[in-house]
Design a protein around this motif. Structure first.
Motif, PDB file in Angstrom:
ATOM      1  N   GLN B 205       0.834  -1.197   0.000  1.00 34.54           N
ATOM      2  CA  GLN B 205       0.000   0.000   0.000  1.00 34.54           C
ATOM      3  C   GLN B 205       0.871   1.251   0.000  1.00 34.54           C
ATOM      4  O   GLN B 205       1.842   1.351   0.753  1.00 34.54           O
ATOM      5  CB  GLN B 205      -0.873  -0.033   1.249  1.00 34.54           C
ATOM      6  N   HIS B 206       0.568   2.171  -0.877  1.00 37.43           N
ATOM      7  CA  HIS B 206       1.220   3.480  -0.898  1.00 37.43           C
ATOM      8  C   HIS B 206       0.117   4.524  -0.802  1.00 37.43           C
ATOM      9  O   HIS B 206      -1.060   4.195  -0.797  1.00 37.43           O
ATOM     10  CB  HIS B 206       2.004   3.681  -2.198  1.00 37.43           C
ATOM     11  N   SER B 207       0.483   5.787  -0.761  1.00 42.93           N
ATOM     12  CA  SER B 207      -0.537   6.818  -0.776  1.00 42.93           C
ATOM     13  C   SER B 207      -0.067   8.022  -1.582  1.00 42.93           C
ATOM     14  O   SER B 207       1.045   8.516  -1.397  1.00 42.93           O
ATOM     15  CB  SER B 207      -0.898   7.224   0.654  1.00 42.93           C
ATOM     16  N   THR B 240       4.329  13.345  -2.719  1.00 39.31           N
ATOM     17  CA  THR B 240       5.038  12.370  -1.900  1.00 39.31           C
ATOM     18  C   THR B 240       4.170  11.143  -1.671  1.00 39.31           C
ATOM     19  O   THR B 240       2.982  11.150  -1.961  1.00 39.31           O
ATOM     20  CB  THR B 240       5.375  12.945  -0.513  1.00 39.31           C
ATOM     21  N   CYS B 241       4.806  10.120  -1.135  1.00 44.52           N
ATOM     22  CA  CYS B 241       4.061   8.957  -0.674  1.00 44.52           C
ATOM     23  C   CYS B 241       3.778   9.208   0.791  1.00 44.52           C
ATOM     24  O   CYS B 241       4.652   9.592   1.550  1.00 44.52           O
ATOM     25  CB  CYS B 241       4.890   7.692  -0.840  1.00 44.52           C
ATOM     26  N   THR B 242       2.537   8.999   1.216  1.00 43.04           N
ATOM     27  CA  THR B 242       2.220   9.299   2.597  1.00 43.04           C
ATOM     28  C   THR B 242       1.662   8.084   3.329  1.00 43.04           C
ATOM     29  O   THR B 242       0.882   8.180   4.238  1.00 43.04           O
ATOM     30  CB  THR B 242       1.296  10.544   2.678  1.00 43.04           C
ATOM     31  N   LEU B 244       3.535   4.771   5.025  1.00 41.88           N
ATOM     32  CA  LEU B 244       4.843   4.178   5.292  1.00 41.88           C
ATOM     33  C   LEU B 244       4.905   2.813   4.612  1.00 41.88           C
ATOM     34  O   LEU B 244       4.273   1.859   5.046  1.00 41.88           O
ATOM     35  CB  LEU B 244       5.061   4.042   6.795  1.00 41.88           C
ATOM     36  N   CYS B 245       5.631   2.755   3.478  1.00 43.62           N
ATOM     37  CA  CYS B 245       5.505   1.589   2.600  1.00 43.62           C
ATOM     38  C   CYS B 245       6.736   0.709   2.628  1.00 43.62           C
ATOM     39  O   CYS B 245       6.801  -0.293   1.929  1.00 43.62           O
ATOM     40  CB  CYS B 245       5.234   2.053   1.177  1.00 43.62           C
ATOM     41  N   GLY B 246       7.715   1.050   3.426  1.00 44.84           N
ATOM     42  CA  GLY B 246       8.918   0.229   3.484  1.00 44.84           C
ATOM     43  C   GLY B 246      10.095   1.119   3.832  1.00 44.84           C
ATOM     44  O   GLY B 246       9.941   2.311   4.049  1.00 44.84           O
ATOM     45  N   GLY B 248      12.405   2.345   2.148  1.00 49.57           N
ATOM     46  CA  GLY B 248      12.764   3.410   1.210  1.00 49.57           C
ATOM     47  C   GLY B 248      11.627   4.388   0.972  1.00 49.57           C
ATOM     48  O   GLY B 248      11.643   5.121  -0.013  1.00 49.57           O
ATOM     49  N   HIS B 249      10.651   4.383   1.862  1.00 51.21           N
ATOM     50  CA  HIS B 249       9.472   5.244   1.742  1.00 51.21           C
ATOM     51  C   HIS B 249       9.851   6.687   1.416  1.00 51.21           C
ATOM     52  O   HIS B 249       9.245   7.335   0.560  1.00 51.21           O
ATOM     53  CB  HIS B 249       8.711   5.161   3.063  1.00 51.21           C
ATOM     54  N   TYR B 250      10.895   7.175   2.078  1.00 53.06           N
ATOM     55  CA  TYR B 250      11.280   8.586   1.897  1.00 53.06           C
ATOM     56  C   TYR B 250      11.777   8.874   0.487  1.00 53.06           C
ATOM     57  O   TYR B 250      11.883  10.017   0.088  1.00 53.06           O
ATOM     58  CB  TYR B 250      12.364   8.953   2.910  1.00 53.06           C
ATOM     59  N   LYS B 251      12.128   7.826  -0.251  1.00 59.07           N
ATOM     60  CA  LYS B 251      12.624   8.056  -1.606  1.00 59.07           C
ATOM     61  C   LYS B 251      11.498   8.405  -2.576  1.00 59.07           C
ATOM     62  O   LYS B 251      11.743   8.824  -3.696  1.00 59.07           O
ATOM     63  CB  LYS B 251      13.320   6.793  -2.134  1.00 59.07           C
ATOM     64  N   MET B 252      10.242   8.191  -2.154  1.00 64.88           N
ATOM     65  CA  MET B 252       9.136   8.337  -3.118  1.00 64.88           C
ATOM     66  C   MET B 252       8.691   9.787  -3.252  1.00 64.88           C
ATOM     67  O   MET B 252       7.519  10.100  -3.202  1.00 64.88           O
ATOM     68  CB  MET B 252       7.960   7.458  -2.702  1.00 64.88           C
ATOM     69  N   LYS B 253       9.669  10.643  -3.426  1.00 67.67           N
ATOM     70  CA  LYS B 253       9.355  12.047  -3.610  1.00 67.67           C
ATOM     71  C   LYS B 253       9.309  12.308  -5.111  1.00 67.67           C
ATOM     72  O   LYS B 253      10.203  11.886  -5.840  1.00 67.67           O
ATOM     73  CB  LYS B 253      10.440  12.887  -2.945  1.00 67.67           C
TER      74      LYS B 253
HETATM   75 CU    CU Z   1       5.260   4.429  -0.855  1.00 67.08          CU
END
Ligand code: CU
Lengths: 511, 286
Positions: B205-207, B240-242, B244-246, B248-253
């Motif tokens: 799941q991502h957001s 952004t991805c909001t 917490l998907c793993g 590397g979540h912070y990379k999804m900018k």
């Molecule tokens: Cu994500």
């Protein structure tokens, strides 16, 4: 549990948030496994292993103290210029010079040189002594300059006090040891780009690719395919021909777009200077790993601990003595010097520079052949035929299930076969030929990308360069790129009936 | 000491209110201090302010009552307390009044919610004729966005493709086409007109979150979810991805680039050109 024990647990709970801290990887470059197989030492103290470790440490430093070794084909950053001596200087010549920047380093725009920036001043060599020296400079905290005993005078560490771009006037906090001669070199902020690249690398790349670039960061073991190990100096997806290494823009393309079908994500939003710095740092890590590998490989033949132990055990005294004599004396280590020179000049400098030349980049000699059904059919014939032999690995349907994936393959450079059937890359990972029906193109989906994959092969993998004409490669590209679609690429966009036959959803096809 | 507590409970809410008013200028407010960049977002902001007003008024009222009670107790130490436990009347009042307020909020926000989430209520151009709320001038989605660990992959239909109905959209979502255009972490959309994307995920799941456009939607495995917005101003919006998907979540900018329609079309054309680059002439310029 007694009440007292329960009470004791409370302060322990307070410590819980700190669990996991301090267990991070120490910021050091990891030594290659092969180096560990070298002789640790003989009775008289000669150590092949220490020799390699010291050499790599000396010229590359550690993550907290990188070294700028200018012999490498790397752009370390900073600004390089040469002293100009005007006839009547209107400034204090003791601690200031006018400078002419090298064209590549400073263009029209004024460089940002703040007061306090480090600089290296290299006095001119007194006579016609060759100025080629083994100089190196540490960056950041270390800031020390080391040089081998050569004719050129020692470089001098300076600190910039101010800079006037209009006049080209560079003022230092210290006085020059002697009035600088015209043409003497000044390097301002050496290694700036490398250090910037390192910071970005540690932020974005290290988790998978590791501090050393060995593809073995903390998250690497959860990933399949494994993150790239740069230390062979080999990169798979390049625009350059088969014999060449990667071009800078090939690495940048992969960083920018990511690699679909793998865990390499896109870093599109990096600024250009960030991208530059990361690419340069990765190239530097590759150089470091490659030189280490080359040295280890070359010494392993004669100086493995195993060979020494065997000679020692069998009482081959003469052989043992030979080993010891060879390793004990650094000065007499002639073959070492030769190996070392080769490891830099031939392995790194020449090969990396060659790859940046225009001649290295593959440019098709004919434009893409239109993707007609005839072209696709010709491509199919090449695909299954004996000329290109794609079918052997990629399989008759392009699903990456060719006969070769079921055969036992030879370990590269030996006559042994791998324990498991299937194909292996140069890093020793078992790999699958690409399933061409998924529409995932790791090295890029432009026709030119696919063309280059076929023309040059994929470096470090069993995918060979195809020995066919450029026009034939285009037919093959057209066939390969039609595989993900039931109908040829020329189908009408709204031909729903034709596309409806394909059962899987877009997202489901990737796993 | 008694007066200290009176003073404390009088000053504390005043400080909170002061902080509340100062927050926007301290950049503790909506992203980048900006009002929403979409009409629907502005309605969402309106709801936010309405609820803030209601809770603010309640907060101030209860604080005044509290301070009054404390003050009375401090001044009048002789008087006798009135014991009121079990007052049926009071209990009915404090049950019905908040319930009424909540019911009001629930009913009042339904339009905004429906416009945001329910396909039939999307702006007319985004719903095909024949569907509920549909319209003959159907424009279809501008892209399909696929979240994966840890990036956003975007697939645009070819600029030549015209969607006539929902069936064609479903076909397109199921079957990637050779003339589709692809980008990563870079979603372009025209400004002024409402645009729609379909969101899906390839793994967990991502957001999907674009704060300035007030668009937030989870990407849920197995679902293909339509999202729409109408960007009012050309700009580069942070995306952004909001969820917490793993690790590397912070990379999804990523970024959403809203641009005037001509620029958007020019972007698609240049994308098409680079994606079908055969390297014959352009390779030397690379
Ligand atoms: Cu994500």
């Amino acid at each position: 549990m007694s009440r007292r024990a329960q009470l004791l647990l409370i302060p322990l709970l307070g410590l819980l948030p700190f669990a996991g801290c301090g267990s991070s990887e120490p910021a050091a470059f990891r030594v290659r496994e092969d180096v560990g197989k070298l002789m640790k030492g003989t009775k008289s103290g000669g150590k092949a292993r220490a020799k390699v470790e010291e050499t790599i440490e000396r010229f590359y430093g550690s993550p907290s103290e990188l070294r700028v070794w200018e012999r490498l084909p790397i752009d370390f950053g900073g600004y390089r210029g040469r002293v100009v001596v005007p006839e009547e200087p209107d400034y204090n010549t003791k601690s200031a010079v006018t400078i002419a920047w090298d064209a590549g380093d400073v263009g029209e725009e004024a460089p940002t040189i703040a007061a306090g920036t480090r600089a290296i001043y290299r006095p001119l060599a007194p006579a016609a002594a060759p100025a080629e020296s083994e100089e190196e400079t540490t960056t950041e905290e270390g800031n020390e300059v080391v040089s081998e005993p050569v004719a050129a005078p020692e470089p001098v560490e300076m600190t910039v006090a101010g800079y006037d771009h209009e006049k080209g006037l560079l003022v230092f906090e210290q006085a020059f040891p002697s009035p600088p001669a015209a043409g003497a070199e000044i390097l301002v902020d050496p290694g700036a780009k490398l250090v910037y690249g390192k910071h970005l690398y540690l932020e974005h790349c290290m988790h998978c690719h590791g501090v050393t670039g060995d593809g073995n960061g903390p998250t690497a073991r959860y990933l399949n395919p494994r993150p790239r190990d740069y230390r062979n100096g080999v990169f798979k997806f390049t625009s350059t021909g088969t014999p060449y290494k990667a071009h800078r823009h090939d690495l940048a393309l992969v960083v920018r777009n990511g690699i679909p079908g793998t865990y390499m994500p896109s870093f599109l939003l990096l600024e250009d200077d960030e991208m530059d710095a990361i690419v340069e740092y990765v190239r530097w890590l590759a150089c470091r790993g490659e030189q280490e590998k080359f040295l280890a490989d070359n010494l392993l033949g004669s100086f493995s601990q195993e060979a020494y132990d065997a000679a020692d055990k069998e009482g081959k005294q003469a052989l043992v003595e030979e080993f010891e004599a060879y390793l004990a004396s650094d000065d007499e280590f002639d073959s070492w010097t030769a190996i070392f020179k080769e490891s830099v000049d031939d392995q790194l400098v020449k090969k990396w520079n060659d790859a940046q030349a225009e001649a290295a980049v593959i440019v098709p000699d004919v434009p893409r052949v239109e993707s007609t059904p005839e072209s696709v059919a010709r491509g199919r014939a090449l695909y299954v035929g004996g000329k290109a032999k794609c079918v052997n690995c990629h399989g008759p349907g392009g699903k990456g299930d060719g006969q070769q994936t079921r055969d036992f393959q030879l370990v590269k450079g030996t006559t042994k076969t791998h324990p498991e059937p299937g194909l292996y890359d140069d890093w020793g990972n078992q790999i699958q030929p690409r399933n061409l029906t998924l529409g995932l193109y790791r090295g890029g989906r432009r026709p030119i990308d696919v063309f280059r994959r076929i023309k040059a092969g994929i470096k470090g993998t069993p995918m060979p360069a195809a020995a066919i004409s450029d026009a034939e490669i285009w037919d093959l590209v057209n066939y390969v790129m039609s595989l993900p679609y039931e109908t040829p690429a020329a189908s009408a966009p709204n031909d729903a009936a034709a596309t409806a036959a394909k059962p899987t959803a877009a997202g489901d096809t990737e796993s | 000491m008694k007066y200290f507590w009176v003073f404390f409970f009088a000053v504390f809410p005043l400080a909170v209110l002061g902080l509340c008013f100062a927050a926007p200028s301290m950049n503790w407010w909506f992203p980048y201090g900006n009002p929403a960049m979409t009409p629907l977002g502005q309605q969402i902001d309106g709801l936010f302010y309405l609820i803030l007003g209601i809770t603010g008024a309640t907060f101030v009222g209860t604080q005044i009552a509290l301070v009054y009670v404390l003050w009375r107790g401090a001044v009048d130490t002789e008087g006798k307390a009135h014991f009121s436990h079990g007052s049926h009347e009071l209990e009915v009042i404090w049950t019905i009044v908040p319930a009424g307020i909540l019911l009001f909020i629930a009913l009042y926000q339904m339009d905004v919610w429906a416009n945001y989430r329910i396909k039939a209520n999307f702006p007319s151009g985004l719903v095909a004729a024949g569907e509920e709320g549909g319209h003959a001038e159907f424009s279809g989605p501008i892209a399909e966005v696929t979240a994966r660990q840890f990036e956003w992959r975007i697939r645009y239909p070819s600029p030549d493709r015209v969607f006539h109905n929902e069936r064609e959209v479903r076909e397109w979502l199921r079957n990637p086409q050779p003339d589709d255009l692809h980008t990563v972490n870079d979603l372009h959309s025209p400004t002024q007109e409402p645009v729609m994307i379909y969101l899906r995920t390839e793994d967990v799941q991502h957001s999907f979150f674009v704060p300035e456009l007030r668009v937030k939607q989870d990407a849920v495995p197995g679902l293909v979810i339509p999202i729409w917005w109408q960007a009012l101003k050309p700009d580069e919006y942070e995306w952004t991805c909001t969820e917490l998907c793993g690790w590397g979540h912070y990379k999804m900018k990523a970024r959403v680039v809203a641009e005037p329609a001509e620029d958007y079309e020019a972007f698609l054309e240049s994308l098409r050109e680079s994606q079908f680059d055969d390297g014959f002439q352009t390779a030397s310029a690379e």
